[in-house]
Scaffold this motif. Structure first.
Motif, PDB file in Angstrom:
ATOM      1  N   ILE A   8     -17.981 -14.137 -21.892  1.00  0.00           N
ATOM      2  CA  ILE A   8     -16.715 -13.837 -22.381  1.00  0.00           C
ATOM      3  C   ILE A   8     -15.738 -13.119 -21.691  1.00  0.00           C
ATOM      4  N   GLU A   9     -16.053 -11.990 -21.325  1.00  0.00           N
ATOM      5  CA  GLU A   9     -15.294 -11.036 -20.679  1.00  0.00           C
ATOM      6  C   GLU A   9     -14.379 -11.718 -19.459  1.00  0.00           C
ATOM      7  N   PRO A  10     -15.343 -12.071 -18.463  1.00  0.00           N
ATOM      8  CA  PRO A  10     -14.501 -12.545 -17.144  1.00  0.00           C
ATOM      9  C   PRO A  10     -13.688 -13.654 -17.390  1.00  0.00           C
ATOM     10  N   ILE A  11     -13.953 -14.656 -18.412  1.00  0.00           N
ATOM     11  CA  ILE A  11     -13.093 -15.597 -18.726  1.00  0.00           C
ATOM     12  C   ILE A  11     -11.658 -15.161 -19.333  1.00  0.00           C
ATOM     13  N   PHE A  12     -11.973 -14.164 -20.354  1.00  0.00           N
ATOM     14  CA  PHE A  12     -10.964 -13.559 -21.215  1.00  0.00           C
ATOM     15  C   PHE A  12     -10.004 -12.786 -20.470  1.00  0.00           C
ATOM     16  N   PHE A  13     -10.439 -12.043 -19.357  1.00  0.00           N
ATOM     17  CA  PHE A  13      -9.765 -11.369 -18.189  1.00  0.00           C
ATOM     18  C   PHE A  13      -9.424 -11.508 -16.984  1.00  0.00           C
ATOM     19  N   LEU A  28     -20.067 -14.318 -31.907  1.00  0.00           N
ATOM     20  CA  LEU A  28     -18.773 -13.908 -32.739  1.00  0.00           C
ATOM     21  C   LEU A  28     -18.963 -12.349 -32.500  1.00  0.00           C
ATOM     22  N   SER A  29     -19.566 -11.632 -32.544  1.00  0.00           N
ATOM     23  CA  SER A  29     -19.361 -10.137 -32.363  1.00  0.00           C
ATOM     24  C   SER A  29     -18.806  -9.955 -31.027  1.00  0.00           C
ATOM     25  N   ALA A  30     -19.469 -10.634 -29.898  1.00  0.00           N
ATOM     26  CA  ALA A  30     -19.186 -10.473 -28.717  1.00  0.00           C
ATOM     27  C   ALA A  30     -17.555 -10.918 -28.434  1.00  0.00           C
ATOM     28  N   SER A  31     -17.254 -12.086 -29.007  1.00  0.00           N
ATOM     29  CA  SER A  31     -15.775 -12.522 -28.901  1.00  0.00           C
ATOM     30  C   SER A  31     -14.966 -11.654 -29.401  1.00  0.00           C
ATOM     31  N   ALA A  88     -15.473  -8.237 -29.975  1.00  0.00           N
ATOM     32  CA  ALA A  88     -15.439  -7.005 -29.251  1.00  0.00           C
ATOM     33  C   ALA A  88     -14.205  -7.191 -28.017  1.00  0.00           C
ATOM     34  N   VAL A  89     -14.380  -8.110 -27.337  1.00  0.00           N
ATOM     35  CA  VAL A  89     -13.365  -8.449 -26.147  1.00  0.00           C
ATOM     36  C   VAL A  89     -11.869  -8.754 -26.658  1.00  0.00           C
ATOM     37  N   ILE A  90     -11.724  -9.282 -27.722  1.00  0.00           N
ATOM     38  CA  ILE A  90     -10.363  -9.534 -28.319  1.00  0.00           C
ATOM     39  C   ILE A  90      -9.827  -8.116 -28.676  1.00  0.00           C
ATOM     40  N   ASN A  91     -10.637  -7.321 -29.388  1.00  0.00           N
ATOM     41  CA  ASN A  91     -10.123  -6.143 -29.795  1.00  0.00           C
ATOM     42  C   ASN A  91      -9.846  -5.061 -28.878  1.00  0.00           C
ATOM     43  N   SER A  92     -10.548  -5.276 -27.745  1.00  0.00           N
ATOM     44  CA  SER A  92     -10.258  -4.522 -26.325  1.00  0.00           C
ATOM     45  C   SER A  92      -8.769  -4.463 -25.999  1.00  0.00           C
ATOM     46  N   LYS A  93      -8.137  -5.896 -26.311  1.00  0.00           N
ATOM     47  CA  LYS A  93      -6.875  -5.970 -25.649  1.00  0.00           C
ATOM     48  C   LYS A  93      -5.966  -5.503 -26.789  1.00  0.00           C
ATOM     49  N   PHE A  94      -6.247  -5.530 -28.161  1.00  0.00           N
ATOM     50  CA  PHE A  94      -5.385  -5.037 -29.301  1.00  0.00           C
ATOM     51  C   PHE A  94      -5.296  -3.511 -29.293  1.00  0.00           C
ATOM     52  N   ILE A  95      -6.417  -3.014 -28.890  1.00  0.00           N
ATOM     53  CA  ILE A  95      -6.315  -1.541 -29.181  1.00  0.00           C
ATOM     54  C   ILE A  95      -5.590  -0.639 -27.842  1.00  0.00           C
ATOM     55  N   LYS A  96      -4.956  -1.343 -26.847  1.00  0.00           N
ATOM     56  CA  LYS A  96      -4.489  -0.947 -25.832  1.00  0.00           C
ATOM     57  C   LYS A  96      -2.979  -0.439 -26.371  1.00  0.00           C
ATOM     58  N   ASP A  97      -2.644  -1.217 -27.429  1.00  0.00           N
ATOM     59  CA  ASP A  97      -1.138  -0.926 -27.705  1.00  0.00           C
ATOM     60  C   ASP A  97      -0.900  -0.690 -29.259  1.00  0.00           C
ATOM     61  N   ASN A  98      -2.035  -0.784 -29.953  1.00  0.00           N
ATOM     62  CA  ASN A  98      -1.960  -0.475 -31.706  1.00  0.00           C
ATOM     63  C   ASN A  98      -2.940   0.588 -31.949  1.00  0.00           C
ATOM     64  N   ASN A  99      -2.705   1.015 -33.362  1.00  0.00           N
ATOM     65  CA  ASN A  99      -3.480   2.221 -33.693  1.00  0.00           C
ATOM     66  C   ASN A  99      -4.841   1.369 -34.324  1.00  0.00           C
ATOM     67  N   PRO A 124     -15.300  -3.412 -23.032  1.00  0.00           N
ATOM     68  CA  PRO A 124     -16.088  -4.190 -24.011  1.00  0.00           C
ATOM     69  C   PRO A 124     -17.491  -4.146 -23.915  1.00  0.00           C
ATOM     70  N   TYR A 125     -17.762  -4.444 -22.522  1.00  0.00           N
ATOM     71  CA  TYR A 125     -19.398  -4.510 -22.246  1.00  0.00           C
ATOM     72  C   TYR A 125     -19.978  -3.079 -22.461  1.00  0.00           C
ATOM     73  N   THR A 126     -19.555  -1.871 -22.300  1.00  0.00           N
ATOM     74  CA  THR A 126     -20.293  -0.681 -22.565  1.00  0.00           C
ATOM     75  C   THR A 126     -20.424  -0.924 -24.134  1.00  0.00           C
ATOM     76  N   VAL A 127     -19.379  -1.102 -24.915  1.00  0.00           N
ATOM     77  CA  VAL A 127     -19.400  -1.128 -26.309  1.00  0.00           C
ATOM     78  C   VAL A 127     -20.678  -2.118 -26.815  1.00  0.00           C
ATOM     79  N   MET A 128     -20.378  -3.216 -26.251  1.00  0.00           N
ATOM     80  CA  MET A 128     -21.592  -4.212 -26.652  1.00  0.00           C
ATOM     81  C   MET A 128     -22.909  -3.656 -26.119  1.00  0.00           C
ATOM     82  N   LEU A 129     -23.198  -3.175 -25.001  1.00  0.00           N
ATOM     83  CA  LEU A 129     -24.436  -2.449 -24.441  1.00  0.00           C
ATOM     84  C   LEU A 129     -25.035  -1.650 -25.523  1.00  0.00           C
ATOM     85  N   THR A 130     -24.199  -0.763 -25.964  1.00  0.00           N
ATOM     86  CA  THR A 130     -24.757   0.364 -26.669  1.00  0.00           C
ATOM     87  C   THR A 130     -25.042  -0.017 -28.228  1.00  0.00           C
TER      88      THR A 130
END
Length: 293
Positions: free
Chosen positions: A109-114, A156-159, A161-172, A237-243
Motif C-alpha cells: 500500500i505504501e508505494p502506491i500511496f506515496f 484495514l490496519s495497514a491502510s 497506518a499509511v493514511i495516518n502517517s500523512k495526517f500526523i505531519k501537519d496535525n496534533n 509507516p512500515y516501521t510502525v507496522m513491523l513493530t
C-alpha cells in the motif's frame, strides 16, 4: 542521550505490548464485536475529550480536514470490528497470527500511496507469507471465517497506518485521534440506529464487561491510540507496522496463559505462524540495512 527516533521506537514497543492485552480483553468481554467496538470507541473518545479540555488543546480545524479524519475513523472502526469478530468466531491465536500480515500489506500500500517503487524482495517475502497462510487454512480449516476476517483486519490496519502517517505531519496526534474515534462512533451509530439495534438490552453491561471495557478504552485505546499516532512523526509507516507484528507474540503468549487449552493449537499452526512472523522480521532487517526504515 536517546534521540527522538530512538525514544519513539521504544515508546512504540511499550504500546505494542499494551496492545497484546487487547485480544485477550476482547475474548473476555461477552459482547458481540459491533457493540464491543462501539462502546470501546465511545469511552475512548470521552477519555480523549476530557484530556483535551484539561490540556486546553485547540480542536478547531478546516471542515475538509475534519471530514478526512472522520472517514479515517471509519477505517479503524472496521479494522477493530473485523479484529474482534475474528476472535469471536475463531480464537486469539488464529486472529493474531493472521494480523501479523499487516506489514506485508503496508509494503504494497505504501508505494502506491506515496508513489514509490515496490521492492522486489517484498514481493518474494509476500509469497512466503501467502505460503504460511496456506498452512493455516489447511490445518485450521474450521476457522476459515476467522482467518478471512483477521486478514481483512490486517489490510484495514495497514491502510490506516499509511493514511495516518500523512495526517500526523501537519496535525496534533490527540486532535487526530479525537476526530477519528468520533468518526468511528458516528458511522457505527448510524448503522446501529437504522438496524434498530439501539435498545435497552444494548446498553445493559455486566460489571465485568464494564471493567474490561474501561481498561480497553482508556489504556489500550485512548492512550495507545494517541501515542501510536504521535510516534509516526519520527517513524515510517512500515516501521510502525513491523513493530506492531510483535503484538501476536505478546498476545498469543498471554492468551495461552489466560485461556490455556482453548488456545492450544496444532503444531502445524505454529509452523505456519512462525513462517509468517520470521518472514516479516527478515523483511524488516533487510529494510534496516538498506536504511529504508
Amino acid at each position: 542521550m536517546l534521540n527522538d527516533n530512538s525514544k519513539s521506537y521504544l515508546h512504540l514497543h511499550l504500546i505494542v505490548f499494551i496492545w497484546g492485552f487487547t485480544a485477550v480483553l476482547g475474548r473476555l468481554i461477552s459482547l458481540d464485536a459491533l457493540p464491543l467496538v462501539w462502546f470501546r470507541m465511545l469511552f475512548a473518545e470521552l477519555f480523549i475529550f476530557f484530556y483535551i479540555r484539561i490540556k486546553k488543546i485547540p480542536i478547531k480545524l478546516p471542515k475538509r480536514t475534519i471530514l478526512k479524519f472522520l472517514v479515517a475513523g471509519l477505517i479503524i472502526a472496521l479494522h477493530w470490528f473485523t479484529f474482534f469478530r475474528a476472535i469471536k468466531v475463531s480464537n486469539v491465536s488464529i486472529t493474531l497470527a493472521c494480523l501479523s500480515t499487516g506489514a506485508f500489506f503496508t509494503s504494497l500500500i505504501e508505494p502506491i500511496f506515496f508513489k514509490k517503487k515496490i521492492i522486489w524482495y517484498e514481493i518474494f517475502f509476500g509469497l512466503i507469507v501467502v505460503f504460511g497462510l496456506s498452512i493455516l487454512f489447511h490445518v485450521e480449516g474450521k476457522y476459515r471465517e476467522g482467518i478471512i476476517l483477521a486478514l481483512t483486519s490486517a489490510f484495514l490496519s495497514a491502510s490506516f497506518a499509511v493514511i495516518n502517517s500523512k495526517f500526523i505531519k501537519d496535525n496534533n496526534a490527540t486532535v487526530i485521534s479525537f476526530y477519528e474515534l468520533s468518526g468511528g462512533v458516528l458511522f457505527f451509530s448510524i448503522f446501529l440506529l437504522f438496524s434498530n439495534s439501539f435498545n435497552a438490552n444494548f446498553f445493559q453491561l455486566t460489571t465485568s464487561d464494564f471493567v474490561y471495557l474501561m481498561i480497553l478504552s482508556s489504556v489500550c485505546t485512548a492512550y495507545a491510540f494517541i501515542a501510536s499516532t504521535a510516534v509516526m512523526k519520527f517513524l515510517s509507516p512500515y516501521t510502525v507496522m513491523l513493530t506492531i507484528n510483535l503484538e501476536p507474540i505478546y498476545g498469543i503468549i498471554l492468551a495461552v496463559l489466560v485461556f490455556k487449552d482453548k488456545e492450544q493449537m496444532s503444531y502445524e499452526f505454529y509452523i505456519g505462524a512462525l513462517i509468517i512472523l520470521i518472514t516479516v522480521l527478515l523483511n524488516g532487517i533487510l529494510k534496516s540495512r538498506a536504511k529504508v526504515i
